[in-house]
Design a protein around this motif. Structure first.
Motif, PDB file in Angstrom:
ATOM      1  N   SER A   1       0.910  -1.253  -0.017  1.00 58.15           N
ATOM      2  CA  SER A   1       0.194  -0.051   0.001  1.00 58.15           C
ATOM      3  C   SER A   1       0.894   1.410  -0.017  1.00 58.15           C
ATOM      4  O   SER A   1       2.247   1.133   0.363  1.00 58.15           O
ATOM      5  N   ASP A   2       0.193   2.223  -0.493  1.00 55.57           N
ATOM      6  CA  ASP A   2       1.168   3.716  -0.223  1.00 55.57           C
ATOM      7  C   ASP A   2       1.389   4.053   1.121  1.00 55.57           C
ATOM      8  O   ASP A   2       2.483   4.475   1.273  1.00 55.57           O
ATOM      9  N   ALA A   3       0.612   3.628   2.175  1.00 53.99           N
ATOM     10  CA  ALA A   3       0.768   3.925   3.319  1.00 53.99           C
ATOM     11  C   ALA A   3       2.204   2.987   4.004  1.00 53.99           C
ATOM     12  O   ALA A   3       3.011   3.478   4.531  1.00 53.99           O
ATOM     13  N   ALA A   4       2.180   1.788   3.606  1.00 54.13           N
ATOM     14  CA  ALA A   4       3.357   0.922   3.858  1.00 54.13           C
ATOM     15  C   ALA A   4       4.759   1.439   3.186  1.00 54.13           C
ATOM     16  O   ALA A   4       5.659   1.333   3.822  1.00 54.13           O
ATOM     17  N   PHE A   5       4.499   1.947   1.842  1.00 55.62           N
ATOM     18  CA  PHE A   5       5.769   2.368   1.294  1.00 55.62           C
ATOM     19  C   PHE A   5       6.239   3.621   1.986  1.00 55.62           C
ATOM     20  O   PHE A   5       7.449   3.576   2.275  1.00 55.62           O
ATOM     21  N   THR A   6       5.433   4.583   2.330  1.00 54.98           N
ATOM     22  CA  THR A   6       5.805   5.721   3.083  1.00 54.98           C
ATOM     23  C   THR A   6       6.469   5.363   4.252  1.00 54.98           C
ATOM     24  O   THR A   6       7.689   5.954   4.705  1.00 54.98           O
ATOM     25  N   ASP A   7       5.702   4.585   4.831  1.00 59.34           N
ATOM     26  CA  ASP A   7       6.170   3.997   6.226  1.00 59.34           C
ATOM     27  C   ASP A   7       7.676   3.456   6.161  1.00 59.34           C
ATOM     28  O   ASP A   7       8.730   3.824   6.947  1.00 59.34           O
ATOM     29  N   MET A   8       7.857   2.731   5.160  1.00 55.75           N
ATOM     30  CA  MET A   8       9.307   1.979   4.992  1.00 55.75           C
ATOM     31  C   MET A   8      10.208   2.932   4.565  1.00 55.75           C
ATOM     32  O   MET A   8      11.472   3.211   5.152  1.00 55.75           O
ATOM     33  N   VAL A   9       9.872   4.005   3.802  1.00 54.79           N
ATOM     34  CA  VAL A   9      10.864   5.064   3.404  1.00 54.79           C
ATOM     35  C   VAL A   9      11.139   5.866   4.817  1.00 54.79           C
ATOM     36  O   VAL A   9      12.376   6.094   5.100  1.00 54.79           O
ATOM     37  N   LEU A  10      10.300   6.187   5.581  1.00 56.63           N
ATOM     38  CA  LEU A  10      10.756   7.002   6.750  1.00 56.63           C
ATOM     39  C   LEU A  10      11.462   6.065   7.731  1.00 56.63           C
ATOM     40  O   LEU A  10      12.242   6.743   8.280  1.00 56.63           O
ATOM     41  N   ARG A  11      11.127   5.008   7.915  1.00 55.62           N
ATOM     42  CA  ARG A  11      11.594   4.188   8.898  1.00 55.62           C
ATOM     43  C   ARG A  11      13.061   3.934   8.419  1.00 55.62           C
ATOM     44  O   ARG A  11      14.037   3.583   9.161  1.00 55.62           O
ATOM     45  N   SER A  12      13.407   3.735   7.153  1.00 56.59           N
ATOM     46  CA  SER A  12      14.928   3.423   6.601  1.00 56.59           C
ATOM     47  C   SER A  12      15.982   4.205   7.059  1.00 56.59           C
ATOM     48  O   SER A  12      17.027   3.908   7.036  1.00 56.59           O
ATOM     49  N   ARG A  13      15.698   5.639   7.335  1.00 61.31           N
ATOM     50  CA  ARG A  13      16.639   6.465   7.566  1.00 61.31           C
ATOM     51  C   ARG A  13      17.423   6.347   8.997  1.00 61.31           C
ATOM     52  O   ARG A  13      18.617   6.809   9.045  1.00 61.31           O
ATOM     53  N   GLY A  14      16.733   5.438   9.801  1.00 58.71           N
ATOM     54  CA  GLY A  14      17.259   5.442  11.166  1.00 58.71           C
ATOM     55  C   GLY A  14      17.537   3.894  11.370  1.00 58.71           C
ATOM     56  O   GLY A  14      18.031   3.578  12.420  1.00 58.71           O
ATOM     57  N   MET A  15      17.441   2.927  10.388  1.00 61.23           N
ATOM     58  CA  MET A  15      17.571   1.497  10.869  1.00 61.23           C
ATOM     59  C   MET A  15      18.878   1.039  10.504  1.00 61.23           C
ATOM     60  O   MET A  15      19.655   1.561   9.488  1.00 61.23           O
ATOM     61  N   GLU A  16      19.129   0.238  10.921  1.00 60.32           N
ATOM     62  CA  GLU A  16      20.683  -0.755  10.875  1.00 60.32           C
ATOM     63  C   GLU A  16      20.349  -1.495   9.504  1.00 60.32           C
ATOM     64  O   GLU A  16      19.268  -1.899   9.387  1.00 60.32           O
ATOM     65  N   ARG A  17      21.261  -1.745   8.910  1.00 64.13           N
ATOM     66  CA  ARG A  17      21.072  -2.395   7.620  1.00 64.13           C
ATOM     67  C   ARG A  17      20.261  -3.986   8.040  1.00 64.13           C
ATOM     68  O   ARG A  17      19.639  -4.346   7.015  1.00 64.13           O
ATOM     69  N   ASP A  18      20.630  -4.660   8.742  1.00 62.04           N
ATOM     70  CA  ASP A  18      20.128  -6.003   9.256  1.00 62.04           C
ATOM     71  C   ASP A  18      18.699  -5.915   9.306  1.00 62.04           C
ATOM     72  O   ASP A  18      17.761  -6.660   8.809  1.00 62.04           O
ATOM     73  N   ALA A  19      17.990  -4.792  10.070  1.00 67.96           N
ATOM     74  CA  ALA A  19      16.873  -4.514  10.507  1.00 67.96           C
ATOM     75  C   ALA A  19      16.038  -3.970   9.183  1.00 67.96           C
ATOM     76  O   ALA A  19      14.873  -4.522   9.008  1.00 67.96           O
ATOM     77  N   PHE A  20      16.892  -3.246   8.199  1.00 72.21           N
ATOM     78  CA  PHE A  20      16.242  -2.865   6.978  1.00 72.21           C
ATOM     79  C   PHE A  20      15.902  -4.396   6.098  1.00 72.21           C
ATOM     80  O   PHE A  20      15.125  -4.277   5.419  1.00 72.21           O
TER      81      PHE A  20
END
Length: 237
Positions: A144-163
């Motif tokens: 969904s567009d909401a899930a996409f936006t959430d992924m982009v926002l969360r990616s900026r502070g995530m460790e590689r393994d978490a991403f």
């Protein structure tokens, strides 16, 4: 500069968009490589986009020449009424998988959809002979567009393994489907081949062998990347 009779084919993409593939674009492509060689010291690392390596803006006269080619040969297959060049750059992909930021490990758009018929188009001109350096993969969004936006926002502070756990992305470049996107087409590279597509289409460099990426414009993954405004035709026009 440009081939007056280029070989052009059109490939359908998701959402009724099209990819335009042009073979033998330049009459003397080696001159563009030589320009890159002479100007290599002026390349700078990109910090404003997703490109995984250093870039160099081309002179305005060359940018205008590319725009004129688009107007003459590519505008209609893209469904555009008119175009105007935004940026034209020589680009050398060099980053290895551990150097990639999270969002460089999934596909991306060059622009978000614009209201009305306004938009942005993109071009990649492959200036290398070794096809193992990779072309360009195209994707469609399966979340969904909401899930996409959430992924982009969360990616900026995530460790590689978490991403990786979140997206299912591989350790390197986006070369396959994951939890958010399905790969639908791969534009294969070829010497002096250019591809043109709307900037809203999800895509990524299709680099399966990153160990082949080298900091050498004559043997590495050298491209010309261009971005241009386009005014789309109305439906049925």
């Amino acid at each position: 500069m440009f081939n007056p009779r280029p070989a052009i084919r059109v490939v359908p993409l998701p959402d009724k968009e099209h990819l335009v593939i042009v073979d033998d674009l330049l009459l003397e492509p080696h001159k563009m490589v030589e320009l890159a060689r002479q100007s290599r010291a002026d390349f700078s690392d990109a910090d404003h986009n997703y490109f995984p390596g250093p870039e160099l803006n081309l002179p305005p006269a060359l940018a205008q020449a590319f725009d004129q080619f688009i107007i003459g040969h590519v505008r209609k297959p893209l469904g555009a009424r008119r175009t105007s060049m935004l940026a034209t750059r020589l680009a050398l992909a060099t980053l290895q998988p551990p150097q990639l930021q999270n969002l460089q490990r999934v596909c991306h758009r060059d622009t978000v959809p614009q209201p009305g018929m306004e938009g942005t188009g993109a071009m990649v001109l492959y200036l290398f002979h070794d096809i193992r350096l990779g072309g360009t993969g195209f994707f469609r969004q399966t979340c969904s567009d909401a899930a996409f936006t959430d992924m982009v926002l969360r990616s900026r502070g995530m460790e590689r393994d978490a991403f990786t756990a979140l997206t299912g992305a591989g350790p390197g470049y986006a070369v396959a489907s994951d939890r958010y996107f399905e790969k639908v087409y791969t534009a294969q590279p070829a010497w002096n081949r250019a591809i043109f597509y709307p900037g809203t289409v999800l895509h990524s460099a299709d680099i399966h062998s990153p160990e082949l990426l080298v900091d050498d414009v004559q043997t590495g993954r050298l491209t010309v990347n261009a971005f241009f405004n386009l005014r789309r035709n109305a439906a049925g026009a």
